[in-house]
Design a protein around this motif. Structure first.
Motif, PDB file in Angstrom:
ATOM      1  N   VAL A   1       0.826  -1.225   0.000  1.00  0.00           N
ATOM      2  CA  VAL A   1       0.000   0.000   0.000  1.00  0.00           C
ATOM      3  C   VAL A   1       0.852   1.263   0.000  1.00  0.00           C
ATOM      4  O   VAL A   1       0.324   2.369   0.115  1.00  0.00           O
ATOM      5  N   SER A   2       2.161   1.110  -0.123  1.00  0.00           N
ATOM      6  CA  SER A   2       3.047   2.264  -0.141  1.00  0.00           C
ATOM      7  C   SER A   2       2.726   3.180  -1.322  1.00  0.00           C
ATOM      8  O   SER A   2       2.594   2.732  -2.464  1.00  0.00           O
TER       9      SER A   2
ATOM     10  N   VAL B   1      -8.996   3.456   1.432  1.00  0.00           N
ATOM     11  CA  VAL B   1      -8.833   2.077   1.889  1.00  0.00           C
ATOM     12  C   VAL B   1      -7.360   1.801   2.197  1.00  0.00           C
ATOM     13  O   VAL B   1      -7.026   1.198   3.224  1.00  0.00           O
ATOM     14  N   ALA B   2      -6.485   2.253   1.303  1.00  0.00           N
ATOM     15  CA  ALA B   2      -5.049   2.052   1.509  1.00  0.00           C
ATOM     16  C   ALA B   2      -4.567   2.774   2.756  1.00  0.00           C
ATOM     17  O   ALA B   2      -3.731   2.255   3.510  1.00  0.00           O
ATOM     18  N   VAL B   3      -5.080   3.966   2.991  1.00  0.00           N
ATOM     19  CA  VAL B   3      -4.706   4.737   4.179  1.00  0.00           C
ATOM     20  C   VAL B   3      -5.114   3.993   5.444  1.00  0.00           C
ATOM     21  O   VAL B   3      -4.353   3.913   6.411  1.00  0.00           O
ATOM     22  N   GLU B   4      -6.319   3.424   5.424  1.00  0.00           N
ATOM     23  CA  GLU B   4      -6.806   2.663   6.576  1.00  0.00           C
ATOM     24  C   GLU B   4      -5.968   1.409   6.806  1.00  0.00           C
ATOM     25  O   GLU B   4      -5.613   1.082   7.949  1.00  0.00           O
TER      26      GLU B   4
ATOM     27  N   ARG C   1      -2.878   0.955   5.867  1.00  0.00           N
ATOM     28  CA  ARG C   1      -1.541   1.367   6.301  1.00  0.00           C
ATOM     29  C   ARG C   1      -1.543   1.720   7.797  1.00  0.00           C
ATOM     30  O   ARG C   1      -0.613   1.355   8.529  1.00  0.00           O
ATOM     31  N   ALA C   2      -2.588   2.403   8.246  1.00  0.00           N
ATOM     32  CA  ALA C   2      -2.679   2.773   9.663  1.00  0.00           C
ATOM     33  C   ALA C   2      -2.750   1.532  10.545  1.00  0.00           C
ATOM     34  O   ALA C   2      -2.098   1.461  11.602  1.00  0.00           O
ATOM     35  N   PHE C   3      -3.516   0.537  10.105  1.00  0.00           N
ATOM     36  CA  PHE C   3      -3.608  -0.702  10.876  1.00  0.00           C
ATOM     37  C   PHE C   3      -2.264  -1.410  10.919  1.00  0.00           C
ATOM     38  O   PHE C   3      -1.824  -1.868  11.983  1.00  0.00           O
ATOM     39  N   LEU C   4      -1.620  -1.520   9.768  1.00  0.00           N
ATOM     40  CA  LEU C   4      -0.332  -2.214   9.702  1.00  0.00           C
ATOM     41  C   LEU C   4       0.713  -1.520  10.564  1.00  0.00           C
ATOM     42  O   LEU C   4       1.494  -2.174  11.267  1.00  0.00           O
ATOM     43  N   GLU C   5       0.723  -0.208  10.528  1.00  0.00           N
ATOM     44  CA  GLU C   5       1.694   0.538  11.331  1.00  0.00           C
ATOM     45  C   GLU C   5       1.436   0.363  12.826  1.00  0.00           C
ATOM     46  O   GLU C   5       2.375   0.258  13.615  1.00  0.00           O
ATOM     47  N   SER C   6       0.158   0.313  13.211  1.00  0.00           N
ATOM     48  CA  SER C   6      -0.164   0.113  14.628  1.00  0.00           C
ATOM     49  C   SER C   6       0.253  -1.286  15.080  1.00  0.00           C
ATOM     50  O   SER C   6       0.784  -1.458  16.188  1.00  0.00           O
ATOM     51  N   GLN C   7       0.032  -2.286  14.220  1.00  0.00           N
ATOM     52  CA  GLN C   7       0.438  -3.642  14.561  1.00  0.00           C
ATOM     53  C   GLN C   7       1.957  -3.749  14.663  1.00  0.00           C
ATOM     54  O   GLN C   7       2.487  -4.426  15.553  1.00  0.00           O
TER      55      GLN C   7
END
Length: 272
Positions: A174-175, A181-184, A186-192
């Motif tokens: 998603v870079s 959708v990609a922003v959401e 990315r936010a989840f992946l970064e939090s994990q």
């Protein structure tokens, strides 16, 4: 989720077809002529059929999503993996691999519930199916949409190192994509990534603060809070803070219901 609920799909079809059948039956009784015998009448019937089908499938899709959320809540909110397995088995059996994001979303939770019940082999089969599903789609965002569901399962089955590798793959997918959708994703992946790196860092104070914040937050499902409390207890054990460790373990026992962590927390509490 509608394709995985056979009864709901049948109802959707009935909703779509019934209005056209009723109208085409009543029309001759009122006018004495067949509605489809004229171009205008045929056009009206086709339009009615199309609108009814869209309406029927939209209605039943919402019903299917509500039912799915209810099933997953048995595990995520009520902390009852056995109930999800028992009541959600029919849906799980309807999902075949490779699947799309909706099926992956359900199956990832179902697999974690299986792990809670000690059914590791079945959970691994689902993990393999999710990996197959990622490879089966071509668009990066679609791949990421399936991959995010695999991460918590991979963390439990294969360890945090493998889960972090998946996070990296997801972020790469998603870079540069500025879509919502990609922003959401990315936010989840970064939090994990943040959570897992803190827990793996060896800095017990940072881990305790992070997991305490998760445990105390109503924004997370109860299962996530219970798992955070268990991780928090381990961090306080490393810090030598027995009182804080007991508090975290007590949260697991009080709120974990039928999660496997409850027995572990009870055993640890007896020795603290």
């Amino acid at each position: 989720m509608l394709p995985y609920f056979k009864k709901y799909s049948i109802i959707a079809c009935i909703i779509g077809v019934l209005p056209s059948v009723v109208v085409s039956t009543v029309y001759p009784m009122v006018t004495g002529s067949i509605m489809a015998s004229t171009l205008g009448g045929l056009a009206v019937l086709l339009a009615l059929f199309m609108v009814s089908m869209v309406l029927g499938f939209n209605i039943m899709e919402r019903v299917a999503e509500t039912r799915t959320n209810g099933l997953l809540a048995l595990y995520n909110d009520a902390c009852d993996p056995e109930a999800l397995i028992a009541q959600g088995k029919e849906v799980a059996e309807a999902v075949s691999f490779p699947c799309r994001a909706a099926g992956a979303w359900y199956m990832a939770y179902y697999a974690q519930a299986l792990l809670e019940e000690g059914k590791v082999d079945q959970a691994r089969l689902i993990e393999q199916g999710l990996r197959q599903s990622i490879q089966a789609v071509k668009k990066p965002q679609q791949k990421a949409g399936i991959l995010v569901n695999l991460i918590p399962l991979a963390d439990k089955l294969d360890g945090t190192e493998e889960a972090l590798a998946l996070v990296g793959q997801g972020l790469a997918l998603v870079s540069g994509d500025a879509g919502p959708v990609a922003v959401e994703l990315r936010a989840f992946l970064e939090s994990q990534e943040k959570i897992m790196r803190v827990r793996e860092s060896g800095h017990a104070e940072d881990a305790a603060r992070l997991d305490e914040a998760i445990r105390a937050s109503d924004a997370y499902p109860m299962r996530i809070r219970v798992e955070a409390a268990w991780a928090e207890a381990r961090a306080y054990y490393q810090l030598g803070d027995a009182a804080a460790e007991r508090r975290s373990l007590a949260f697991v026992v009080d709120h974990g219901n039928r999660l496997a962590l409850v027995a572990k927390a009870q055993q640890r509490l007896a020795s603290v």
